[in-house]
Structure formats: structure tokens, C-alpha cells
Design an enzyme around this catalytic site. Structure first.
Site, PDB file in Angstrom:
ATOM      1  CG  HIS A  83      -9.648  -5.393   5.300  1.00 16.12           C
ATOM      2  ND1 HIS A  83      -8.983  -4.684   6.272  1.00 16.12           N
ATOM      3  CD2 HIS A  83      -8.949  -5.209   4.152  1.00 16.12           C
ATOM      4  CE1 HIS A  83      -7.922  -4.101   5.742  1.00 16.12           C
ATOM      5  NE2 HIS A  83      -7.879  -4.409   4.452  1.00 16.12           N
ATOM      6  CG  ASP A 162       0.901  -6.516   8.570  1.00 16.16           C
ATOM      7  OD1 ASP A 162       1.341  -6.635   7.407  1.00 16.16           O
ATOM      8  OD2 ASP A 162       0.066  -5.664   8.889  1.00 16.16           O
ATOM      9  NE  ARG A 169       4.049  -4.939   1.634  1.00 15.56           N
ATOM     10  CZ  ARG A 169       2.736  -5.050   1.871  1.00 15.56           C
ATOM     11  NH1 ARG A 169       2.293  -5.351   3.084  1.00 15.56           N
ATOM     12  NH2 ARG A 169       1.870  -4.878   0.912  1.00 15.56           N
ATOM     13  CB  SER A 184      -0.276  -7.266   4.833  1.00 12.09           C
ATOM     14  OG  SER A 184      -0.640  -6.117   5.548  1.00 12.09           O
ATOM     15  CE  LYS A 188      -3.037  -5.768   8.709  1.00 15.49           C
ATOM     16  NZ  LYS A 188      -2.618  -4.538   8.063  1.00 15.49           N
TER      17      LYS A 188
HETATM   18  N1  URA Z   1      -3.724  -2.925   3.857  1.00 16.35           N
HETATM   19  C1  URA Z   1      -2.988  -3.699   4.662  1.00 16.35           C
HETATM   20  O1  URA Z   1      -3.300  -3.882   5.828  1.00 16.35           O
HETATM   21  N2  URA Z   1      -1.888  -4.278   4.146  1.00 16.35           N
HETATM   22  C2  URA Z   1      -1.505  -4.116   2.873  1.00 16.35           C
HETATM   23  O2  URA Z   1      -0.513  -4.678   2.490  1.00 16.35           O
HETATM   24  C3  URA Z   1      -2.276  -3.300   2.045  1.00 16.35           C
HETATM   25  C4  URA Z   1      -3.400  -2.716   2.563  1.00 16.35           C
END
Ligand code: URA
Length: 426
Positions: A83, A162, A169, A184, A188
Site C-alpha cells: 500500500h 472507513d 474527512r 483507515s 482495509k
Molecule cells: N488513504 C486511505 O485509505 N486513508 C487515509 O486516511 C489516507 C490515505
């Protein structure tokens, strides 16, 4: 039983939230029993007052519990994912996923679309004729077994808390809170069910995290969360003050990724792809394969072609090209000493490569191509950058974002390159 005002006031006044307050508020928000304005007040209180490590762990667990968890344990090979916290010209997933698959590790990569100046992997792949991002769970499993790599959209069932919170946000100035970013991303990735995870935490002008200390703090929190949930997690902190490679834009980045898979491509893209591949393979327990050999030897390209074709894309179809180009030339002879990632990212976005609002279409051919990287010699009148778009009215604002975004110093000026990989956590 709790109520939203009690939870908001507790965090506003600097208290640590209890486990039951966290479980309740995340669940109630997901169900619609806590209003958006209440959650936005809580998000701001979290941004201002922080969370301790127990709170972040509990918040993350509550977000995972808001949806389904995937399980890849029936696959015949180990899984590893990567990621990135998002950058400019960051096309690394495109060569990386098939490369790691070619080394014997399955890559289940659930990706997103771009918002703001950072590109989205799905937008890039959608510039390939026929390619589709939406797969069923059964299609994803079958492709992981047969090809070894899948890049697709995350279904609505994964961490739905999320999904709601991230959109909130984005419009309430609360993206930058480390507890919220870490929970967040990790909710995932943990719900996705990967066995190993490598985080590419970007640092610099084109990244969420502008300085190394905050990036390191974010990386440490995320590595801790992954490890606590049984995911072998490491993080590389990598430079994002300069954009990666030579292009930012959807089809432009696919073309550059294909060059890397063919054994060529820009040196920094190759370096980062290999560094992340080695971490993913080590996390999955594969230590006897050299990914560099797979890039040169053609098997990573074979995996790419199979991955694209399995999602109905045509790997041989010509990529879309924008209708209009504008060339920016160097004003004087010299050395390019700075190319600012944020300036390039904004220009690509304004040219149509990105979107302002969720759900808007993007232009496949739009973006920025730079012909010199920091450290390169440039000559007066020669092309420095080419801007691409279907709508020439966009050039003016894109050029404005590039103003002050690069420096050309007199010939002979010493240039000290910044290392690409700045640190490793884990
Ligand atoms: N990427 C995400 O999935 N969440 C965040 O809060 C910031 C970047």
C-alpha cells in the site's frame, strides 16, 4: 449505551475514549445513528487531541468489524500486498503486482480511484481498452490462483465505516490525523486478508506527510497495527519531493510501467519496484527468487498480460493519447536541480488526469511528461516538459501550477541527489 455528544465531549476535553465508546461510535456511525456533523466534530477532536495506541488499535478493530473479512488461506501460494500512501507519478503497483506474481507470491490488491493531486491505480488501468475494475469475490479468487495478481476495486462490504468516514474527512479538513490515516489504511488492508504487507510511506512536498518525523510516526503506528493483527508488516519511507519516473497521468503511466516490465524504464521506478518486491517476497517467506531477473527475463511481462486479459483488458490495444500537447522549454542552459512533486501533480490534475469530486470521469490521455529529472543537464529552448490534455483551455491553469515548481541552476552547479528509500520500519 453511549451517546454521540458524550463521546465528542470526552475527546474534545482530551480524554482517552474507552473501548466501548469506540465500538459504539464506529458502529452507530456506520448504521447512520450518529450524524455526519457529529462524526465530523469527533474527527476534528481526534485530529487536535490525538489517540493513544490502545485507542487506535480499538478504532481499527471496530472499522474492520464494520464489514466483511476476506480469506485467502485456500490459495496454493502465499499472499502479499503493498500500500502506498499516495504520490505523484506513483505507478509502482502496475509493474509490482505482476512481478511479485511471477516470483510465486499472490498479490490481492484492492485499490482506489484518485482524488486530488495523487493518481489512482484503477484510473490508470481503466485507460486500457476493455479493462474492468469490478470483480466478484469468486472472480478475484480464481484470478489469484490462475494468474497470481489481481488489481481491482474494493467491494462495498470491506470496512464500510472507513468508506463513510474517509469521504467525511475529505470535506472537513480532518484527513491529516495520524490515528485516522493509520486506522483507515490498515482496516482495509487487514480486512482484505493479505498474509504480508509492505507499506510505502511517502515523504515530501507531493505526499500527505511533508516531513520525515511525521512519516516515521505514521509508519510505526501502521506497522504495529498490522503486526498485532497477524499480518507480517514492514514500511519503507520513500522520497516524494520529486515525482516518480517521467510521467504523471493515466495512460502515460501505464506506458511507462510496460517499459519497466519489458526490462527498461526510468531507474527510480525500477529501483522502488525491486525494493518493494523484495520486501513483499521476504514477508511471504520467499527468499530464493531474484525479482530483477524476472523483469529482464520476460516472466513479469507475461504475468502483466495475463492479469490485464483476465479482467477483459486488451494488453495489445494502443493506449489513448490526448488530443492536444503543449511543450514547456528550458529558458537557459544549466542543471535541473529541483522538480516539485506537488507542482507536477497539480498540473496533471488540472489537465484532466484527476478529478475534483468523487464520481467524475477522468481523461485517459491527460498528464505531464518531464524530459529531464533533477541532476540532468538542460539546454535553452529544448523541451523540459510536455503537457497533455483533450481540452486546451486547461493549459493555462496547469502552467500556473508549474510556476516556481522547478529550478535550473547554472551549468556546473553541484547536485546532491536525495536517496529514494529514506528509512525502513519493521
Ligand atoms: N488513504 C486511505 O485509505 N486513508 C487515509 O486516511 C489516507 C490515505
Amino acid at each position: 449505551m453511549h451517546d454521540a455528544v458524550e463521546v465528542i465531549v470526552a475527546k474534545r476535553d482530551g480524554a482517552a475514549l474507552s473501548d466501548s465508546q469506540i465500538d459504539w461510535v464506529v458502529d452507530a456511525y456506520t448504521r447512520g445513528d450518529v450524524a455526519h456533523e457529529q462524526m465530523s466534530a469527533l474527527a476534528m477532536a481526534i485530529l487536535l487531541n490525538g489517540m493513544d495506541s490502545r485507542e487506535v488499535a480499538r478504532w481499527t478493530a471496530a472499522m474492520i468489524a464494520s464489514g466483511v473479512r476476506m480469506d485467502f488461506s485456500s490459495l496454493s501460494r502465499p499472499t502479499a500486498d503493498k500500500h502506498s500512501t499516495g504520490g505523484v507519478g506513483d505507478k509502482i503497483t502496475l509493474p509490482l503486482a505482476p512481478l511479485v506474481a511471477a516470483c510465486g507470491v499472490a498479490v490481492p490488491q484492492l485499490s482506489g480511484r484518485g482524488l486530488g493531486h495523487t493518481g489512482g491505480t484503477l484510473d490508470k488501468l481503466e485507460s486500457i481498452a476493455g479493462w474492468r475494475a469490478d470483480l466478484t469475490d469468486a472472480e478475484m479468487m480464481a484470478q489469484l490462483e490462475s494468474v497470481g495478481a489481481v488489481v481491482c476495486a474494493a467491494g462495498g462490504g470491506l470496512a464500510p465505516a472507513d468508506k463513510k468516514l474517509y469521504a467525511l474527512r475529505d470535506v472537513t479538513g480532518t484527513v491529516e490525523a495520524i490515528p485516522l490515516i493509520a486506522s483507515s489504511i490498515m482496516s482495509k488492508k487487514i480486512a482484505e486478508g493479505t498474509g504480508a504487507l509492505v507499506l510505502d510511506v511517502k515523504v515530501g512536498t507531493g505526499a500527505f506527510m511533508k516531513d520525515l518525523d511525521r512519516a516515521r510516526e505514521l509508519a510505526e503506528v501502521m506497522v504495529g497495527l498490522g503486526t498485532d493483527h497477524g499480518v507480517r508488516t514492514v514500511a519503507l519511507l520513500t522520497d516524494m519531493s520529486t515525482p516518480l519516473g517521467r510521467t504523471a497521468g493515466n495512460a502515460l503511466e501505464v506506458a511507462e510501467s510496460v517499459e519497466v516490465l519489458a526490462g527498461g524504464g526510468p531507474a527510480d521506478v525500477v529501483e522502488l519496484t525491486l525494493a518493494l518486491a523484495r520486501e513483499m517476497l521476504a514477508g511471504a517467506g520467499v527468499t530464493d527468487v531474484d525479482p530483477a531477473e524476472k523483469l529482464g527475463g520476460g516472466s513479469a511481462m507475461d504475468a502483466w498480460r495475463a492479469m490485464v486479459a483476465a479482467q477483459d483488458g486488451d494488453p495489445d490495444a494502443p493506449l489513448p493519447v490526448a488530443r492536444e500537447q503543449h511543450v514547456v522549454t528550458a529558458e537557459a542552459d544549466g542543471v535541473l536541480t529541483r522538480l516539485d512533486a506537488m507542482a507536477v501533480g497539480l498540473a496533471a490534475w488540472r489537465l484532466g488526469a484527476g478529478r475534483e469530486r468523487q464520481g467524475e470521469p477522468v481523461q485517459a490521455g491527460a498528464g505531464v511528461e518531464w524530459h529531464a529529472r533533477p541532476g540532468d543537464t538542460v539546454r535553452a529552448g529544448e523541451p523540459l516538459m510536455t503537457l497533455h490534455t483533450d481540452e486546451p483551455a486547461r493549459f493555462e491553469r496547469a502552467l500556473a501550477s508549474l510556476e516556481g515548481g522547478y529550478d535550473v541552476a547554472p551549468a556546473g552547479t553541484a547536485y546532491e541527489p536525495t536517496p529514494l528509500v529514506l528509512d525502513r520500519i519493521g
